[in-house]
Design an enzyme around this catalytic site. Structure first.
Site, PDB file in Angstrom:
ATOM      1  N   CYS A 272     -31.976 -38.547  -2.371  1.00 43.33           N
ATOM      2  CA  CYS A 272     -31.445 -38.432  -3.726  1.00 43.33           C
ATOM      3  C   CYS A 272     -31.875 -39.558  -4.656  1.00 43.33           C
ATOM      4  CB  CYS A 272     -29.920 -38.321  -3.690  1.00 43.33           C
ATOM      5  SG  CYS A 272     -29.114 -39.526  -2.641  1.00 43.33           S
TER       6      CYS A 272
ATOM      7  N   CYS B 145     -23.611 -39.625  -0.973  1.00 45.28           N
ATOM      8  CA  CYS B 145     -23.733 -39.536  -2.425  1.00 45.28           C
ATOM      9  C   CYS B 145     -22.774 -38.486  -2.979  1.00 45.28           C
ATOM     10  CB  CYS B 145     -25.160 -39.192  -2.815  1.00 45.28           C
ATOM     11  SG  CYS B 145     -25.393 -38.868  -4.572  1.00 45.28           S
TER      12      CYS B 145
END
Length: 378
Positions: A206, A110
């Site tokens: 996340c 990410c």
């Protein structure tokens, strides 16, 4: 001079876009940059849309918190949706890894693909010269190259998750709280009247957050139950719901505790730990005892390498490495390295080295980079 600004170069009106998550770290980053003379623009990233209205999603509240911070600091806030990029660049890889029996770390991908790629590109389109985030890490320019350094607060250092950043990304990145301790960040936020000064740190993956992990995976991957076997005796101890739910070193959730006739000693040595996955046979092998040899690895092979400097590290030098975020630095050497993979040898065997996780190499406080663990052995 404000001590909190000591680690930040004067802005002189330079435009920087700060990734405002609604948390205290990014909020103080924006505050400090404005105090240092930057023209600051806040950017709230929405990276996940599936089931974002249920009880586990905090996106709405995070946006409210980010907007409140922007109002107090006196900066503009833009909202951008990167959920399509997230699914293509991060989530698809996440599912492939779990389906292959590995345990990925999507936070690493990410950062490389969204927070310091899509976000960076968007910031440049807004006319910014740099971006900033609330990560606990530091950037140093040394001999014409940019180095990724550990955060000053060793308990919060996040360089492990940032090890895939390259020279182009680091050259345009600021970590305004990297030289501070978490307690000081909260104090600065409270003194400035930021409502999120005491906000709890976000946890979980996340995009998954704190929702039940098994339930989440079942929406995307087929469930394939199989046997749980004792690695030493091949005795069948129970059934697993799917190898994707288990990781090397796992103790809780195996549902085989208290088996009669299987424990010789009391206490810690009675516990069972996941030690190996046989994908072809769909068997989860477990061992008894935290220090069982099957859980210890003196070396590993890593692939999909990424080195911060762009150059390969030296072989046979003394480095340190982490095979998981909270692990202490472990002395090691790199015995073999090329563009595709490397072999890392540890001075002492490491516990529960897990394929799919990242191994990150350090030279003192400098993060050199790393790769994805492919295999581990003696």
């Amino acid at each position: 001079m404000n001590e909190a600004l000591a680690g930040i170069a004067p802005g002189n009106g330079e435009t920087v876009v700060v990734g405002l998550s609604g948390g205290v770290d990014s909020s103080v980053s924006a505050l400090l940059l404005k105090q240092a003379g930057y023209r600051v623009v806040g950017l709230f990233m929405k990276n996940w849309e599936d089931d974002d209205t249920d009880e586990y999603c905090s996106t709405r509240q995070d946006l409210i918190d980010a907007a409140a911070v922007a109002d107090v600091i006196g900066i503009d806030l833009e909202v951008v949706n990167f959920s399509a990029e997230y699914k293509d660049r991060v989530f698809a890889s996440f599912l492939r890894e779990y389906q292959a029996g590995r345990t990925p770390n999507p936070d690493v991908l990410c950062n490389a693909e969204i927070k310091f790629a899509a976000f960076l590109d968007h910031a440049m389109q807004l006319g910014a010269t740099r971006i900033a985030t609330g990560h606990y890490a530091q950037v140093r320019e040394f001999e014409g190259r940019f180095q990724l350094m550990k955060g000053e607060d060793g308990t919060k250092d996040q360089s492990y998750f940032l090890h895939r950043l390259n020279q182009a990304q680091l050259s345009r990145t600021l970590f305004p709280v990297g030289h501070l301790y978490k307690r000081d960040v909260r104090r600065i936020a409270a003194d400035a009247g930021l409502a999120n000064a005491a906000k709890k740190d976000s946890t979980g993956i996340c995009f998954v957050g704190e929702r039940p992990f098994r339930e989440f995976l079942q929406r995307y991957l087929p469930v394939t139950p199989g046997e749980i076997r004792d690695l030493d005796s091949e005795r069948v101890l129970g059934q697993h719901d799917g190898l994707m739910y288990h990781t090397i070193g796992q103790r809780k959730g195996l549902r085989i505790g208290g088996l009669k006739g299987m424990a010789d000693d009391a206490g810690e040595h009675d516990a069972w730990y996941a030690a190996r996955k046989d994908m072809e046979k769909n068997v989860l092998y477990v061992v008894r005892g935290h220090d069982h040899p099957a859980l210890l690895s003196g070396r590993l092979v890593a692939a999909d390498l990424s080195w911060v400097s762009g150059a390969l590290p030296h072989t046979h030098w003394v480095y340190a490495a982490k095979t998981r975020y909270r692990q202490p630095d472990a002395p090691c050497s790199i015995d073999a390295v090329d563009a595709d993979r490397c072999e890392i040898v540890f001075a002492e065997p490491q516990w529960a080295v897990t394929p799919g996780q990242s191994v990150v190499v350090y030279e003192s406080k400098v993060c050199l980079g790393g790769g994805i663990i492919v295999s581990a052995g003696d």
